[in-house]
Design an enzyme around this catalytic site. Structure first.
Site, PDB file in Angstrom:
ATOM      1  N   ASP A 143       0.740  -0.900  -0.438  1.00 31.73           N
ATOM      2  CA  ASP A 143      -0.055   0.099   0.479  1.00 31.73           C
ATOM      3  C   ASP A 143       0.854   0.997  -0.097  1.00 31.73           C
ATOM      4  O   ASP A 143       0.735   2.251   1.213  1.00 31.73           O
ATOM      5  CB  ASP A 143      -0.894   0.446   1.270  1.00 31.73           C
ATOM      6  CG  ASP A 143      -1.686  -1.359   0.903  1.00 31.73           C
ATOM      7  OD1 ASP A 143      -3.300  -1.025   0.597  1.00 31.73           O
ATOM      8  OD2 ASP A 143      -1.970  -2.833   1.709  1.00 31.73           O
ATOM      9  N   ASP A 170      -1.346  -2.749  -3.962  1.00 37.83           N
ATOM     10  CA  ASP A 170      -1.905  -1.673  -4.099  1.00 37.83           C
ATOM     11  C   ASP A 170      -0.735  -0.760  -3.982  1.00 37.83           C
ATOM     12  O   ASP A 170       0.383  -0.136  -3.175  1.00 37.83           O
ATOM     13  CB  ASP A 170      -2.085  -1.055  -2.849  1.00 37.83           C
ATOM     14  CG  ASP A 170      -3.800  -1.111  -3.101  1.00 37.83           C
ATOM     15  OD1 ASP A 170      -4.575  -1.226  -3.338  1.00 37.83           O
ATOM     16  OD2 ASP A 170      -5.294  -1.541  -1.450  1.00 37.83           O
ATOM     17  N   TYR A 173      -1.388   3.654  -6.481  1.00 40.93           N
ATOM     18  CA  TYR A 173      -2.867   4.392  -6.409  1.00 40.93           C
ATOM     19  C   TYR A 173      -3.480   5.119  -7.100  1.00 40.93           C
ATOM     20  O   TYR A 173      -3.780   6.559  -7.292  1.00 40.93           O
ATOM     21  CB  TYR A 173      -2.854   5.182  -4.543  1.00 40.93           C
ATOM     22  CG  TYR A 173      -3.170   4.467  -3.615  1.00 40.93           C
ATOM     23  CD1 TYR A 173      -4.275   4.092  -2.150  1.00 40.93           C
ATOM     24  CD2 TYR A 173      -2.221   3.596  -2.977  1.00 40.93           C
ATOM     25  CE1 TYR A 173      -4.498   3.461  -1.441  1.00 40.93           C
ATOM     26  CE2 TYR A 173      -2.484   2.997  -2.737  1.00 40.93           C
ATOM     27  CZ  TYR A 173      -3.342   2.171  -1.139  1.00 40.93           C
ATOM     28  OH  TYR A 173      -3.069   1.795   0.035  1.00 40.93           O
ATOM     29  N   ASN A 203      -6.355  -3.619  -4.697  1.00 42.04           N
ATOM     30  CA  ASN A 203      -8.179  -3.253  -4.598  1.00 42.04           C
ATOM     31  C   ASN A 203      -7.580  -2.204  -5.651  1.00 42.04           C
ATOM     32  O   ASN A 203      -8.657  -1.378  -6.987  1.00 42.04           O
ATOM     33  CB  ASN A 203      -8.507  -3.004  -4.103  1.00 42.04           C
ATOM     34  CG  ASN A 203      -8.657  -2.516  -2.996  1.00 42.04           C
ATOM     35  OD1 ASN A 203      -7.108  -2.400  -1.506  1.00 42.04           O
ATOM     36  ND2 ASN A 203      -9.141  -1.174  -2.350  1.00 42.04           N
ATOM     37  N   HIS A 286      -3.254  -9.425  -1.005  1.00 40.67           N
ATOM     38  CA  HIS A 286      -3.034  -8.204  -0.539  1.00 40.67           C
ATOM     39  C   HIS A 286      -4.701  -8.607   0.691  1.00 40.67           C
ATOM     40  O   HIS A 286      -4.103  -7.983   2.288  1.00 40.67           O
ATOM     41  CB  HIS A 286      -4.292  -8.056  -1.674  1.00 40.67           C
ATOM     42  CG  HIS A 286      -3.879  -6.038  -1.389  1.00 40.67           C
ATOM     43  ND1 HIS A 286      -3.257  -5.533  -0.874  1.00 40.67           N
ATOM     44  CD2 HIS A 286      -5.695  -5.337  -1.051  1.00 40.67           C
ATOM     45  CE1 HIS A 286      -3.843  -4.129  -1.000  1.00 40.67           C
ATOM     46  NE2 HIS A 286      -4.715  -4.009  -1.233  1.00 40.67           N
ATOM     47  N   HIS A 296     -11.484  -3.327   7.223  1.00 43.83           N
ATOM     48  CA  HIS A 296     -12.226  -4.623   6.498  1.00 43.83           C
ATOM     49  C   HIS A 296     -11.818  -5.953   7.146  1.00 43.83           C
ATOM     50  O   HIS A 296     -11.463  -6.528   6.430  1.00 43.83           O
ATOM     51  CB  HIS A 296     -10.551  -4.217   5.692  1.00 43.83           C
ATOM     52  CG  HIS A 296     -10.384  -3.298   4.668  1.00 43.83           C
ATOM     53  ND1 HIS A 296     -11.263  -2.714   3.474  1.00 43.83           N
ATOM     54  CD2 HIS A 296      -9.358  -1.766   5.045  1.00 43.83           C
ATOM     55  CE1 HIS A 296     -10.569  -1.893   3.023  1.00 43.83           C
ATOM     56  NE2 HIS A 296      -9.241  -1.094   3.888  1.00 43.83           N
ATOM     57  N   HIS A 323      -3.114  -4.144   2.449  1.00 47.84           N
ATOM     58  CA  HIS A 323      -4.691  -4.033   2.378  1.00 47.84           C
ATOM     59  C   HIS A 323      -5.635  -3.235   3.753  1.00 47.84           C
ATOM     60  O   HIS A 323      -6.044  -1.632   3.554  1.00 47.84           O
ATOM     61  CB  HIS A 323      -5.997  -5.113   2.110  1.00 47.84           C
ATOM     62  CG  HIS A 323      -7.117  -4.915   1.803  1.00 47.84           C
ATOM     63  ND1 HIS A 323      -7.525  -3.158   1.076  1.00 47.84           N
ATOM     64  CD2 HIS A 323      -8.802  -4.865   2.168  1.00 47.84           C
ATOM     65  CE1 HIS A 323      -8.876  -3.410   0.537  1.00 47.84           C
ATOM     66  NE2 HIS A 323      -9.260  -4.238   1.369  1.00 47.84           N
ATOM     67  N   VAL A 324      -5.280  -2.828   4.840  1.00 51.22           N
ATOM     68  CA  VAL A 324      -5.466  -3.280   5.581  1.00 51.22           C
ATOM     69  C   VAL A 324      -4.404  -1.947   6.363  1.00 51.22           C
ATOM     70  O   VAL A 324      -3.119  -1.993   6.972  1.00 51.22           O
ATOM     71  CB  VAL A 324      -6.198  -3.522   7.778  1.00 51.22           C
ATOM     72  CG1 VAL A 324      -5.684  -2.427   8.330  1.00 51.22           C
ATOM     73  CG2 VAL A 324      -6.920  -4.062   7.055  1.00 51.22           C
ATOM     74  N   HIS A 325      -4.340  -0.675   6.607  1.00 56.08           N
ATOM     75  CA  HIS A 325      -3.088   0.961   6.847  1.00 56.08           C
ATOM     76  C   HIS A 325      -2.313   1.538   7.932  1.00 56.08           C
ATOM     77  O   HIS A 325      -2.570   1.490   8.667  1.00 56.08           O
ATOM     78  CB  HIS A 325      -3.791   0.901   6.132  1.00 56.08           C
ATOM     79  CG  HIS A 325      -4.380   2.080   4.825  1.00 56.08           C
ATOM     80  ND1 HIS A 325      -5.212   2.868   3.963  1.00 56.08           N
ATOM     81  CD2 HIS A 325      -4.038   1.138   3.943  1.00 56.08           C
ATOM     82  CE1 HIS A 325      -5.447   2.508   2.640  1.00 56.08           C
ATOM     83  NE2 HIS A 325      -4.560   1.538   2.717  1.00 56.08           N
TER      84      HIS A 325
END
Length: 432
Positions: A143, A170, A173, A203, A286, A296, A323-325
């Site tokens: 991410d 990710d 962006y 995603n 991801h 999420h 995915h989870v920041h």
């Protein structure tokens, strides 16, 4: 000592012991000036592994006549070898990409510095091939995006002397704005042109438009991974080997049920793993399966239900997700319970994206969750030998890389788990 002074010292110590880490404020998306490179010069250069002793060099040129040729050698300015590759391009709404080149070079010597030039001109680049034996170092950050925190993360990664970068989805962006793919390529070029970057989709790579545009066109065109070399039919899932590690990159956003092409490929891939040759088995995708953050929640449950039995039977050591920041590390876990033969799951979707951090966690903390924190940062995974690996997570803190979590992980190769689950694995592999 005076009573008042004693009280003051006590309060000071108590405050220091109970204070929590205060996260620095968000940072803006980076501004990229007009690109002054010549149209014939390579842009967005990055490299990736492409089978045994081979490397894929990828770059973009605005000159349509540029050939997908890479010259390379072990001395600066002296190119004793050259390879010809392939070129592609794509259009997306009102955007047209430059010419995108992918050229495989090799065979290459292990743990060796090579100098190379793309397209027959322009600047010289330098890369280093990974070692063939332990120890080997992986940098891990998902991410990423293109913010001030992204740049800080990349600066810290550049200092860790890694051999391969692993990115669980990710990347840019871009989110449909295609020139952001170009600026991301330029942002990561100093690192990605020097060490192989192995990525899988998230995603934000999908960029599909119903009835008009299929997903992952930009990602697949720009970031070609060794899927063909690993027997896969899709760039969204593949595997590769480095030193003593077999690494599987899976797709969270392509079919993964027991009748899917991805699942069937995964069965064939794990069946070929030789744990004597590659005692470490590592998986990336991801969307995390084990996540105690409020963000999420449950999004990985269907993929977990379909694939965890196979990965558990194959004795996977470590699973890395994004995915989870935020950051989170688990104990060895399977079916939601502590399991000495399960995998260690690490969520590291905190590279520096523009959406900010996921700062709310579920309480009480699950028994399988060891460490969790919502901060930007990166991970370092050093496989020291066939039995022991050292994992550390480095928080970005006012531009300093602060090691905030660390643990030694023991491989399952000598644990008895592989022999114990041999029949279970064979049953899954022989199933429909």
């Amino acid at each position: 000592m005076e009573p008042k002074l004693v009280l003051f010292v006590f309060l000071l110590i108590s405050a220091a012991a109970t204070c929590e880490y205060i996260r620095p404020p968000p940072r803006k998306t980076l501004h990229f000036p007009w690109n002054s490179k010549l149209s014939s010069h390579p842009q967005q250069v990055h490299i990736s592994l492409a089978g045994d002793k081979h490397m894929r060099v990828s770059w973009v040129s605005n000159d349509k006549s540029t050939l997908p040729m890479v010259e390379y050698g072990t001395s600066p300015g002296r190119y004793s070898n050259k390879s010809q590759g392939e070129s592609t391009s794509y259009s997306y709404l009102f955007y047209s990409s430059g010419k995108i080149h992918h050229t495989v070079i090799g065979p290459l010597e292990d743990n060796t510095v090579y100098y190379y030039r793309c397209g027959g001109g322009g600047p010289e680049y330098k890369l280093k091939t990974p070692p063939a034996q332990f120890p080997v170092m992986f940098a891990v950050a998902g991410d990423l995006g293109q913010t001030g925190w992204t740049k800080s993360t990349l600066d810290h990664i550049d200092l860790c002397k890694y051999d391969v970068h692993l990115l669980p989805g990710d990347l840019s962006y871009a989110d449909y704005i295609q020139h952001r793919w170009d600026t991301f390529g330029e942002l990561v070029e100093p690192l990605a042109s020097a060490r192989p970057w192995m990525v899988t989709q998230g995603n934000h790579e999908k960029e599909s438009i119903m009835f008009f545009k299929d997903g992952f066109q930009s990602y697949n065109s720009r970031w070609k991974m060794p899927y063909e070399e690993s027997g896969s039919s899709s760039n969204l899932y593949y595997s590769f080997e480095v030193a003593g590690a077999h690494i599987i990159m899976l797709g969270s956003y392509t079919d993964y049920d027991e009748h899917s092409d991805q699942y069937n490929w995964l069965k064939a891939d794990v069946a070929k793993v030789d744990r004597k040759k590659t005692p470490w088995l590592i998986v990336l995708f991801h969307v995390p399966w084990y996540n105690s953050n409020e963000a999420h929640q449950d999004e990985g449950d269907r993929m977990l239900a379909a694939m965890e039995p196979l990965l558990h039977a194959a004795s996977v050591d470590i699973v890395l997700a994004g995915h989870v920041h935020a950051y989170e590390r688990t104990e060895r876990v399977n079916e939601g319970k502590l399991d000495p033969c399960g995998a260690v799951h690490i969520t590291i979707g905190d590279g520096g994206n523009r959406e900010g951090l996921a700062s709310k966690y579920k309480n009480p903390q699950p028994a399988w969750s060891v460490f969790r924190e919502a901060s930007f940062g990166h991970g370092e995974l050093k496989l020291a030998n066939s039995t022991h690996a050292y994992w550390s997570w480095h928080r970005n803190d006012d531009d300093e890389s602060v090691r905030s979590d660390q643990v030694w992980i023991t491989s399952l190769e000598n644990s008895g788990c592989i022999a114990e689950k041999k029949n279970e694995l064979m049953k899954i592999l022989s199933g429909p």
